[in-house]
Design a protein around this motif. Structure first.
Motif, PDB file in Angstrom:
ATOM      1  N   ILE A  43       0.977  -1.107   0.008  1.00 19.23           N
ATOM      2  CA  ILE A  43      -0.070   0.007  -0.031  1.00 19.23           C
ATOM      3  C   ILE A  43       0.916   1.289   0.065  1.00 19.23           C
ATOM      4  CG2 ILE A  43      -1.618   1.195   1.263  1.00 19.23           C
ATOM      5  CD1 ILE A  43      -1.294  -2.266   2.228  1.00 19.23           C
ATOM      6  N   LEU A  44       0.952   2.114  -1.135  1.00 20.91           N
ATOM      7  CA  LEU A  44       1.657   3.039  -1.245  1.00 20.91           C
ATOM      8  C   LEU A  44       0.887   4.452  -0.703  1.00 20.91           C
ATOM      9  CD1 LEU A  44       3.447   2.319  -4.713  1.00 20.91           C
ATOM     10  CD2 LEU A  44       4.133   1.692  -2.510  1.00 20.91           C
ATOM     11  N   LEU A  45       1.287   5.045  -0.009  1.00 21.10           N
ATOM     12  CA  LEU A  45       0.715   6.226   0.816  1.00 21.10           C
ATOM     13  C   LEU A  45       1.493   7.437   0.628  1.00 21.10           C
ATOM     14  CD1 LEU A  45      -0.078   4.876   4.433  1.00 21.10           C
ATOM     15  CD2 LEU A  45      -1.588   4.852   2.275  1.00 21.10           C
ATOM     16  N   TRP A  46       0.829   8.674   0.036  1.00 18.52           N
ATOM     17  CA  TRP A  46       1.467  10.080  -0.045  1.00 18.52           C
ATOM     18  C   TRP A  46       0.638  10.667   1.039  1.00 18.52           C
ATOM     19  CZ3 TRP A  46       1.282   6.745  -3.908  1.00 18.52           C
ATOM     20  CH2 TRP A  46       2.503   6.430  -4.709  1.00 18.52           C
ATOM     21  N   ILE A  47       1.243  11.759   1.953  1.00 19.18           N
ATOM     22  CA  ILE A  47       0.615  12.594   2.710  1.00 19.18           C
ATOM     23  C   ILE A  47       1.275  14.004   2.754  1.00 19.18           C
ATOM     24  CG2 ILE A  47      -0.156  12.971   5.377  1.00 19.18           C
ATOM     25  CD1 ILE A  47      -0.188  10.069   5.615  1.00 19.18           C
ATOM     26  N   ASP A  48       0.349  15.055   2.543  1.00 15.76           N
ATOM     27  CA  ASP A  48       0.729  16.521   2.778  1.00 15.76           C
ATOM     28  C   ASP A  48      -0.061  17.147   3.816  1.00 15.76           C
ATOM     29  OD1 ASP A  48       1.407  18.971   2.145  1.00 15.76           O
ATOM     30  OD2 ASP A  48       0.767  19.053   0.070  1.00 15.76           O
ATOM     31  N   THR A  49       0.736  17.572   4.868  1.00 15.94           N
ATOM     32  CA  THR A  49      -0.051  18.143   5.805  1.00 15.94           C
ATOM     33  C   THR A  49      -0.247  19.743   5.589  1.00 15.94           C
ATOM     34  OG1 THR A  49       2.399  18.637   7.165  1.00 15.94           O
ATOM     35  CG2 THR A  49       1.127  16.560   7.684  1.00 15.94           C
ATOM     36  N   ARG A  50       0.194  20.219   4.525  1.00 12.68           N
ATOM     37  CA  ARG A  50      -0.149  21.657   4.209  1.00 12.68           C
ATOM     38  C   ARG A  50      -0.623  21.650   2.666  1.00 12.68           C
ATOM     39  NH1 ARG A  50       0.310  21.624   8.654  1.00 12.68           N
ATOM     40  NH2 ARG A  50       1.118  23.320  10.008  1.00 12.68           N
ATOM     41  N   PRO A  51      -1.733  20.979   2.442  1.00 16.63           N
ATOM     42  CA  PRO A  51      -2.102  20.899   0.889  1.00 16.63           C
ATOM     43  C   PRO A  51      -2.396  22.400   0.321  1.00 16.63           C
ATOM     44  CG  PRO A  51      -3.755  20.026   2.391  1.00 16.63           C
ATOM     45  CD  PRO A  51      -2.625  20.401   3.163  1.00 16.63           C
ATOM     46  N   ALA A  52      -1.732  22.614  -0.867  1.00 19.59           N
ATOM     47  CA  ALA A  52      -2.182  23.873  -1.339  1.00 19.59           C
ATOM     48  C   ALA A  52      -3.124  23.768  -2.477  1.00 19.59           C
ATOM     49  CB  ALA A  52      -1.062  24.767  -1.787  1.00 19.59           C
ATOM     50  N   GLY A  53      -2.878  22.778  -3.070  1.00 19.92           N
ATOM     51  CA  GLY A  53      -3.834  22.527  -4.254  1.00 19.92           C
ATOM     52  C   GLY A  53      -3.146  22.656  -5.615  1.00 19.92           C
ATOM     53  N   ASN A  54      -2.004  23.741  -5.605  1.00 20.89           N
ATOM     54  CA  ASN A  54      -1.437  24.244  -6.846  1.00 20.89           C
ATOM     55  C   ASN A  54      -0.027  23.948  -6.628  1.00 20.89           C
ATOM     56  OD1 ASN A  54      -1.289  26.257  -5.060  1.00 20.89           O
ATOM     57  ND2 ASN A  54      -2.039  27.792  -6.343  1.00 20.89           N
ATOM     58  N   TYR A  81       6.418  19.205   3.896  1.00 18.33           N
ATOM     59  CA  TYR A  81       5.148  18.802   4.697  1.00 18.33           C
ATOM     60  C   TYR A  81       4.978  17.602   3.864  1.00 18.33           C
ATOM     61  CZ  TYR A  81       4.938  23.425   6.892  1.00 18.33           C
ATOM     62  OH  TYR A  81       5.396  24.498   7.637  1.00 18.33           O
ATOM     63  N   CYS A  82       5.375  16.800   3.096  1.00 16.31           N
ATOM     64  CA  CYS A  82       5.032  15.846   2.058  1.00 16.31           C
ATOM     65  C   CYS A  82       5.768  14.684   2.671  1.00 16.31           C
ATOM     66  CB  CYS A  82       5.248  15.954   0.533  1.00 16.31           C
ATOM     67  SG  CYS A  82       4.178  17.442   0.099  1.00 16.31           S
ATOM     68  N   HIS A  83       5.046  13.452   2.561  1.00 13.35           N
ATOM     69  CA  HIS A  83       5.370  12.222   3.217  1.00 13.35           C
ATOM     70  C   HIS A  83       5.110  11.128   2.457  1.00 13.35           C
ATOM     71  CE1 HIS A  83       4.854  15.166   6.496  1.00 13.35           C
ATOM     72  NE2 HIS A  83       5.936  14.298   6.900  1.00 13.35           N
ATOM     73  N   HIS A  84       5.903   9.965   2.134  1.00 11.94           N
ATOM     74  CA  HIS A  84       5.610   8.867   1.484  1.00 11.94           C
ATOM     75  C   HIS A  84       5.930   7.504   1.779  1.00 11.94           C
ATOM     76  CE1 HIS A  84       5.066   6.226  -1.964  1.00 11.94           C
ATOM     77  NE2 HIS A  84       6.123   6.544  -2.729  1.00 11.94           N
ATOM     78  N   PHE A  85       5.355   6.872   2.166  1.00  9.56           N
ATOM     79  CA  PHE A  85       5.303   5.327   2.790  1.00  9.56           C
ATOM     80  C   PHE A  85       5.090   4.398   1.944  1.00  9.56           C
ATOM     81  CE2 PHE A  85       4.067   8.650   6.041  1.00  9.56           C
ATOM     82  CZ  PHE A  85       5.161   9.020   6.541  1.00  9.56           C
ATOM     83  N   ALA A  86       5.749   3.078   1.972  1.00  8.60           N
ATOM     84  CA  ALA A  86       5.350   2.018   1.276  1.00  8.60           C
ATOM     85  C   ALA A  86       5.061   0.848   2.478  1.00  8.60           C
ATOM     86  CB  ALA A  86       6.308   1.215   0.302  1.00  8.60           C
ATOM     87  N   CYS A  87       3.830   0.649   2.598  1.00  8.19           N
ATOM     88  CA  CYS A  87       3.364  -0.348   3.547  1.00  8.19           C
ATOM     89  C   CYS A  87       3.101  -1.862   3.016  1.00  8.19           C
ATOM     90  CB  CYS A  87       1.852   0.129   4.078  1.00  8.19           C
ATOM     91  SG  CYS A  87       1.997   1.658   4.605  1.00  8.19           S
ATOM     92  N   LEU A  88       4.050  -2.689   3.479  1.00  7.51           N
ATOM     93  CA  LEU A  88       4.190  -4.091   3.258  1.00  7.51           C
ATOM     94  C   LEU A  88       3.584  -4.986   4.037  1.00  7.51           C
ATOM     95  CD1 LEU A  88       6.418  -2.743   1.649  1.00  7.51           C
ATOM     96  CD2 LEU A  88       7.614  -4.798   1.675  1.00  7.51           C
ATOM     97  N   PRO A  89       2.469  -5.604   3.824  1.00  4.38           N
ATOM     98  CA  PRO A  89       1.467  -6.617   4.385  1.00  4.38           C
ATOM     99  C   PRO A  89       2.284  -7.830   4.700  1.00  4.38           C
ATOM    100  CG  PRO A  89       0.593  -6.845   2.150  1.00  4.38           C
ATOM    101  CD  PRO A  89       1.676  -5.659   2.239  1.00  4.38           C
ATOM    102  N   VAL A  90       3.390  -7.964   3.889  1.00  7.11           N
ATOM    103  CA  VAL A  90       4.452  -9.156   4.474  1.00  7.11           C
ATOM    104  C   VAL A  90       5.763  -8.750   3.895  1.00  7.11           C
ATOM    105  CG1 VAL A  90       5.191 -11.597   3.545  1.00  7.11           C
ATOM    106  CG2 VAL A  90       2.542 -10.952   4.070  1.00  7.11           C
ATOM    107  N   ASP A  91       6.592  -9.043   4.837  1.00  6.83           N
ATOM    108  CA  ASP A  91       8.162  -8.785   4.277  1.00  6.83           C
ATOM    109  C   ASP A  91       8.899  -9.749   4.650  1.00  6.83           C
ATOM    110  OD1 ASP A  91      10.461  -7.493   3.828  1.00  6.83           O
ATOM    111  OD2 ASP A  91      10.584  -6.594   5.748  1.00  6.83           O
TER     112      ASP A  91
END
Length: 219
Positions: free
Chosen positions: A90-101, A108-118
């Motif tokens: 599950i690839l996640l991107w999160i921005d805690t200060r979204p400006a839209g443009n 403020y941007c973060h990216h995580f790869a969540c692996l159910p099995v490693d």
């Protein structure tokens, strides 16, 4: 039918995310108790995208949680923290200060790869902090050891739950005032293909926060 512009791109989606409790402290069982009203609408369903996953999200001042439920698999879930590109994830991107443009990831941007099995961790789940191309700066290095996550295997898939503490998301301490975060998610599966929450890899979602959805954080 092939669309020049995906139908979901014609709308400015702001998906509501209710408040929730923090993660359970029990060593097994459900990690996040996310009710049905935490279920996210999936805009990619408008784009003739594969649909085999559902998403729930919740938040409070101490962090953000998401649960992803995958169904329809006939092969075992597989993955490696050393090869996230070819893993079930599950690839996640999160921005805690979204400006839209803003088209370039900020601190403020973060990216995580969540692996159910490693396979590198005896098939336990894992979270990997991923770089974002052309990111301007990074204020904190998120630490997966401070996150909590859990996989529930099923006959035809799995459910993955993760709680990301506010300390691991730069700027999250102030999001209650802003009331929203930028968010993108892609379910990557070696058997079933990819299912983005909204638009997929035909667009620069991997590094352009203006292409991400916004989640409205309800109080």
């Amino acid at each position: 039918m092939d669309h020049v512009v995906p139908p979901s791109l014609l709308f400015d989606f702001r998906l509501p995310v209710p408040g929730c409790d923090g993660p359970s402290k029990k060593a097994s069982g459900r990690l996040l108790n996310l009710p049905d009203d935490c279920r996210l609408f999936v805009p990619s369903a408008m784009n003739d995208q594969p649909s085999f996953a559902s998403f729930k999200a919740g938040w409070n001042a101490d962090g953000f949680g998401i649960a992803v439920n995958v169904a329809g698999k006939t092969k075992p879930t597989a993955g490696s923290a050393h090869d996230t590109k070819h893993s079930d994830a599950i690839l996640l991107w999160i921005d805690t200060r979204p400006a839209g443009n803003v088209h370039r990831a900020t601190e403020y941007c973060h990216h995580f790869a969540c692996l159910p099995v490693d396979e590198e961790s005896d098939d336990a789940p894992a979270v990997v902090v991923m770089p974002i191309a052309q990111q301007r700066a990074q204020r904190i290095e998120s630490n997966p050891k401070k996150m909590v996550y859990r996989t529930h295997q099923k006959k035809d898939g799995y459910e993955f739950e993760v709680w990301i503490p506010a300390s691991q998301l730069y700027g999250f301490r102030d999001v209650s005032e802003l009331g929203r975060i930028g968010f993108s998610c892609v379910l990557q599966d070696s058997e079933l293909g990819d299912q983005p929450l909204s638009i997929g890899e035909d667009f620069p979602t991997a590094y352009d926060p203006s292409t991400w959805l916004q989640l409205e954080l309800l109080t």
